[in-house]
Scaffold this active site. Structure first.
Site, PDB file in Angstrom:
ATOM      1  N   GLU A 164       0.827  -1.216   0.000  1.00  0.00           N
ATOM      2  CA  GLU A 164       0.000   0.000   0.000  1.00  0.00           C
ATOM      3  C   GLU A 164       0.855   1.256   0.000  1.00  0.00           C
ATOM      4  OE1 GLU A 164      -2.795  -0.759  -0.825  1.00  0.00           O
ATOM      5  OE2 GLU A 164      -2.992  -2.797  -0.075  1.00  0.00           O
ATOM      6  N   GLU A 172      -1.568  -2.367  -9.733  1.00  0.00           N
ATOM      7  CA  GLU A 172      -1.500  -3.534  -8.838  1.00  0.00           C
ATOM      8  C   GLU A 172      -0.289  -4.426  -9.122  1.00  0.00           C
ATOM      9  OE1 GLU A 172      -2.936  -3.408  -6.299  1.00  0.00           O
ATOM     10  OE2 GLU A 172      -4.685  -2.145  -6.611  1.00  0.00           O
TER      11      GLU A 172
HETATM   12  N1  BES Z   1      -6.059  -1.267  -4.327  1.00  0.00           N
HETATM   13  C1  BES Z   1      -6.142  -2.505  -3.628  1.00  0.00           C
HETATM   14  C2  BES Z   1      -7.393  -2.680  -2.831  1.00  0.00           C
HETATM   15  C3  BES Z   1      -8.580  -3.082  -3.636  1.00  0.00           C
HETATM   16  C4  BES Z   1      -8.688  -4.364  -4.094  1.00  0.00           C
HETATM   17  C5  BES Z   1      -9.596  -2.194  -3.918  1.00  0.00           C
HETATM   18  C6  BES Z   1      -9.794  -4.732  -4.836  1.00  0.00           C
HETATM   19  C7  BES Z   1     -10.685  -2.559  -4.660  1.00  0.00           C
HETATM   20  C8  BES Z   1     -10.792  -3.837  -5.111  1.00  0.00           C
HETATM   21  C9  BES Z   1      -4.955  -2.665  -2.686  1.00  0.00           C
HETATM   22  O1  BES Z   1      -3.824  -1.958  -3.038  1.00  0.00           O
HETATM   23  C10 BES Z   1      -4.581  -4.094  -2.728  1.00  0.00           C
HETATM   24  O2  BES Z   1      -4.086  -4.523  -3.728  1.00  0.00           O
HETATM   25  N2  BES Z   1      -4.835  -4.830  -1.674  1.00  0.00           N
HETATM   26  C11 BES Z   1      -4.538  -6.231  -1.667  1.00  0.00           C
HETATM   27  C12 BES Z   1      -3.571  -6.565  -0.589  1.00  0.00           C
HETATM   28  C13 BES Z   1      -2.180  -6.564  -1.153  1.00  0.00           C
HETATM   29  C14 BES Z   1      -1.135  -6.706  -0.131  1.00  0.00           C
HETATM   30  C15 BES Z   1      -1.960  -7.611  -2.199  1.00  0.00           C
HETATM   31  C16 BES Z   1      -5.830  -6.975  -1.444  1.00  0.00           C
HETATM   32  O3  BES Z   1      -6.773  -6.364  -0.981  1.00  0.00           O
HETATM   33  O4  BES Z   1      -5.875  -8.143  -1.799  1.00  0.00           O
HETATM   34 ZN    ZN Z   2      -2.761  -2.767  -4.582  1.00  0.00          ZN
END
Ligand code: BES
Ligand code: ZN
Length: 967
Positions: free
Chosen positions: A387, A409
């Site tokens: 993050e 991502e």
């Molecule tokens: N931006 C995402 C959160 C997100 C995920 C928002 C799906 C909307 C829909 C965040 O940066 C993220 O990727 N979170 C991951 C955790 C990460 C450590 C891989 C998650 O939520 O799986």
């Molecule tokens: Zn992410």
């Protein structure tokens, strides 16, 4: 890192389903009518008037609004905003009523917009909002003159937007101010500005918090909810004065809400320019605990419910240090004055990178060092690093549309390794990458149902489906590959260039390739094509190649070919795409020398390398350290040379490549591209292997063979061979965990114990039994007696090898402490009567097994080699009882669970019979189809490989090895 995405998908599916059903969990009418009117100040002038409570207003507005009944949900372009009016500054004031039976937010928004193309229609996104039509104003910012609003088109339920029609066209180049009041529901969908809860001293407490990505800011306030429509945001939120609030930016002032004694407004600084999906705020009774000031230049706080205040130390320590690392890595200062991180009890994603206010699922932010597993601690670091990486890559520079989500991502999934490595070098994150990301996503991307990284998406459902392993894990792999062929430092400087060029703006992948190209050119990095040409082949085509290396031992050269690698090929593919890539070839026959490099072009199926630089008796290994995104197959002679090197001195091959060789070879054997004997030959050296990475890679492959051979005559030989390679590994790491153990030794011990105990290695079994005995005498000292890392193996082994007393103790611990590890361990019993008894208990509500745990029990019994057939018979014989006790929801998934271990024609017949007996429930189920497909390929695997593996095992029994060495 593969964590919660499957869970997230489940949640997203649940949210989407709830949305589709039109449920949005607002207060119902009966409750509303019982509410008393309250004094709520008008957010515009702050003067209090008699108004109804917000929930009553919501109720009233909802009925007053003309509904767009004729409108059908439309697809595609229709959902996009026209782009003629763009936001510049939002002033948002929100007053959430975080009370049972109310659950609404009183909202006011003022948007300063630019007119880019003249129009009478001002369209913006809005969803499930009740807008006060009388409050809508549009003003010419220059003259201060109001512009008449002549119409309001509400398409919230179809296109998720509203349109304000004005009496005369707006002028290009002018600014206008739009205002309106509205009410939103503090929903339970974990999307928009939503409510969450937790229990403190037996009392349920509530909070309100946001989750806007990807398209849910529009549920909280009307906005231009597309990533390119960036603006500044000035947020004000109201709260009870004894509560707290936080948002993206620092608090400036707090003032009483006139007319609402006990309530205050918190005013926040205007944000930097950013996308709507990154806006965040939270109103709660949480406390914000500051990090040590010296750790970074920005103020850092961890927010959590007060009861969890002791669990913030880890995140308070690593958070600021990771931030510092990224500042120096990107060579760009973090642009905000502060960073908050909050642990939210009910949270859809794993974590969310809102700029300046990162929100987390509790388990990723709150760590109890006494009970956390090594993996849980690693996850906390990785999630924070992910993050924080987004604060630049994603927040400062944002993808221009969701088709390029992978830029956000995939990149953060790459950077999370570097960020974690910077603060926890002992975790050896760079060694773990290939296990967690690359080899994992190979399994998904080798299916015909995969997808290209970059695909067109329009609807919110399509956008949400992009948050998958292809964007994250494959995205991170192709970025890592790109860094390798450009050169890491050039790549790093290219990133800084990209971020500076596009700061506070948006970019597509072409912008990234252009920045990397400029950097590469300026540093004279030679490439066979442009970065864009190379990378487009990896982002616009799905899948990946198998590179086959056939050496010519006379000439010293080799023929190298590329073919798409598929785990299963359907016969009727009509896919017109030519599956060829720009393939960076890297190879070595001596790791002390520089890696040799070459390319296969997108137009070449094969190519002759005239000289590999290796003698005929020297091995060659391609895809050095598995930096690239492909599998490799060799000719039999080269496999033999590699095998001999591994046996003689495996350290001469890097640990990543040892993992790669094993993972590739077993996957190639599975797909019938090389004989199993060649793959198994590569395991001969494993009795000397001590590294986590190759072991972890190979154990998951060997697990499949273990499952398949279980009921066959070869199993005893298989077991003794496995024992001969695993026992030395287990002996090297030992049973006892110590404080000083490096992180990956803890990981190794988990794998080694798991297998050693399962194979019956005496030391492992005895130690587990005696540890369990100690626990039975002091059940309240679990954390002191059993390391959290070893817990599941110790409990399981004690049940497997113990008797009634061990079992009863486990059941008691589960019932009194709710610790499901004990329940899972019970499912490992080797006694058929115990296992069928466990399944019977699922049907008895008084048995002590919670309804929420029935899936866990069935899955684990079905997974137990002795339990598998019992589970199938349970489904067949107790169908009606299951239906009566639990309904029909479980049948499909339970059927699927059972199939994993089934590999005989008799089993298949039984399963088909079961399906045909229940055509309504099982006939059309996808899980049933997948399950039967699995059983069919298991049967085929057995018929193809049982004999060959049996012969190999007979020739490689430990005693024979011993004789061979003596000869
Ligand atoms: N931006 C995402 C959160 C997100 C995920 C928002 C799906 C909307 C829909 C965040 O940066 C993220 O990727 N979170 C991951 C955790 C990460 C450590 C891989 C998650 O939520 O799986
Ligand atoms: Zn992410």
């Amino acid at each position: 890192m593969t964590i919660s995405r499957s869970l997230l998908c489940v949640l997203l599916i649940a949210v989407c389903a709830a949305k589709a059903n039109g449920q949005y969990d607002g207060p119902d009418e009966v409750e509303l009518l019982q509410l008393e009117p309250a004094v709520v100040p008008d957010p515009v002038d702050g003067v209090s008037r008699w108004w109804y409570t917000p929930s009553q207003k919501a109720h009233i507005y909802r009925h007053k609004y003309p509904k767009n009944i004729a409108a059908q949900p439309r697809q595609g372009e229709d959902l996009r905003l026209p782009g003629d009016i763009l936001p510049r500054l939002y002033t948002i004031r929100l007053l959430p009523f975080i009370e049972v039976g109310n659950w609404t937010t009183d909202g006011y928004v003022e948007i300063l917009v630019d007119c880019v193309i003249s129009t009478v229609n001002i369209s913006m996104n809005s969803l499930d909002l009740t807008i006060d039509l009388a409050s809508i104003t549009v003003t010419d910012e220059q003259t201060g003159n109001p512009i008449d609003v002549v119409n309001f088109i509400d398409e919230q339920s179809t296109r998720e937007l509203i349109t304000i029609q004005v009496s005369r066209p707006l002028t290009v180049g002018r600014q206008y101010r739009i205002t309106m009041k509205f009410i939103s529901i503090l929903n339970a969908l974990l999307a928009g500005f939503y409510r969450s809860s937790y229990v403190e001293n037996g009392e349920t407490k509530y909070l309100a918090v946001t989750q806007f990505e990807a398209t849910d800011a529009r549920r909280s306030f009307p906005c231009f909810d597309e990533p390119t429509m960036k603006a500044n945001f000035t947020v004000t939120v109201g709260r009870p004065e004894t509560w707290t609030s936080t948002s993206n930016m620092p608090l400036t002032t707090t003032e009483p809400i006139v007319g609402m004694p006990g309530y205050v407004w918190d005013n926040y600084q205007t944000s930097v320019i950013m996308s709507s999906y990154l806006v965040a705020f939270m109103v709660s009774e949480f406390i914000g605990i500051p990090a040590e000031p010296g750790l970074s230049n920005v103020e850092f706080r961890i927010w959590a419910r007060p009861d969890a205040r002791n669990l913030t130390d880890y995140s308070r320590d690593i958070g600021p240090r990771i931030l510092e690392f990224f500042e120096s890595f990107y060579n760009i200062d973090y642009p905000l004055p502060k960073q908050d991180m909050a642990a939210i009890p009910d949270f859809a994603a794993g974590a969310m990178e809102n700029w300046g206010l990162i929100t987390y699922r509790e388990q990723y932010l709150l760590v109890d060092p006494n009970t956390a597993t090594a993996r849980a601690i690693q996850l906390a670091a990785v999630v924070s690093a992910h993050e924080l990486a987004h604060q630049w890559f994603g927040n400062l520079v944002t993808m221009d549309w969701w088709n390029a989500l992978w830029l956000n991502e995939g990149f953060a999934s790459y950077m999370e390794y570097l960020g974690t490595d910077a603060v926890e070098p002992d975790f050896k994150m760079n060694d773990q990458f290939i296990l967690e990301n690359l080899q994992y996503v190979f399994g998904i991307d080798a299916l015909e149902t995969s997808r290209p990284i970059n695909i067109e998406v329009n609807t919110p459902a399509e956008i949400n489906s992009m948050f998958d392993a292809i964007s994250y894990e494959k995205g991170s792999c192709v970025i890592r590959m790109c860094a390798d062929f450009i050169g890491f430092e050039t790549f790093q400087r290219g990133l800084t260039r990209y971020l500076n060029d596009n700061a506070y703006g948006n970019a597509g992948q072409d912008n990234l390739w252009a920045a990397l190209q400029t950097q590469a050119d300026s540093e004279n990095v030679l490439l066979p094509a442009t970065v864009k040409e190379i990378m487009d082949t990896w982002t616009f085509k799905m899948g990946f190649p198998l590179i086959t290396v056939t050496r010519n031992y006379q000439t010293g050269g080799a023929i190298v070919t590329q073919n798409r690698f598929l785990l299963r090929k359907s016969n009727d593919t009509t896919d017109p795409i030519v599956y060829q890539w720009w393939v960076p070839l890297t190879y070595t026959s001596d790791y002390t020398q520089a890696t040799k490099r070459d390319w296969l072009s997108v137009n070449e199926v094969s190519k002759t390398l005239t000289s590999l630089g290796a003698a005929a008796n020297q091995w060659i290994i391609f895809n050095v350290d598995q930096q690239n995104y492909y599998r490799v197959a060799y000719d039999a002679v080269n496999y033999g040379l590699i095998r001999d090197q591994l046996i003689a001195d495996h350290q001469r091959v890097s640990d990543n490549n040892r993992a790669q060789l094993l993972d590739d070879a077993f996957t190639l054997a599975l797909t019938e591209l090389i004989p199993y004997s060649e793959a198994l030959d590569l395991t001969l050296y494993l009795k000397n292997e001590r590294d986590y990475v190759p072991w972890h890679a190979v154990l998951s492959e060997l697990n499949y063979i273990d499952i398949m051979l279980y009921n066959f005559v070869e199993f005893p030989n298989w077991k003794s061979y496995m024992t001969s390679i695993v026992e030395p590994y287990y002996t090297a790491v030992g049973f006892q965990e110590t404080q000083a153990d490096p992180h990956l030794i803890k990981y190794s011990r988990i794998d080694a114990m798991n297998w050693a105990c399962r194979l019956g290695v005496a030391d492992c079994v005895q130690n587990s039994l005696s540890t369990y005995a100690t626990l039975m005498s002091q059940p309240d000292n679990l954390a002191q007696i059993v390391s959290p890392n070893e817990k599941s193996t110790i409990l399981r082994t004690a049940i497997e090898n113990g008797g009634q007393a061990e079992y009863d103790f486990a059941f008691n611990q589960y019932k009194t402490k709710g610790d499901t590890s004990f329940l899972v361990a019970m499912c490992a019993s080797k006694q058929a009567t115990v296992l069928s008894g466990l399944l019977d208990m699922l049907l008895d509500p008084t048995s002590g097994i919670l309804r929420s745990d029935v899936n866990l029990v069935f899955n684990n019994v079905a997974n137990n080699p002795i339990g598998n057939e019992i589970a199938l018979d349970f489904l067949i014989n107790r169908w009606d009882d299951i239906q009566n006790a639990l309904g029909s929801a479980y049948f499909g998934t339970w059927y699927r669970y059972v199939c994993t271990r089934q590999n005989t024609q008799a089993g298949l017949d039984k399963l088909i019979q079961l399906r045909d007996a229940h055509p309504v429930i099982l006939g059309n189920s996808n899980s049933v189809k997948q399950g039967l497909e699995t059983v069919e390929s298991n049967i085929k695997w057995v018929s193809l490989n049982e004999g060959e593996i049996g012969t190999w095992l007979a020739g490689h029994q430990p005693a024979k090895n011993f004789e061979a060495i003596r000869q």
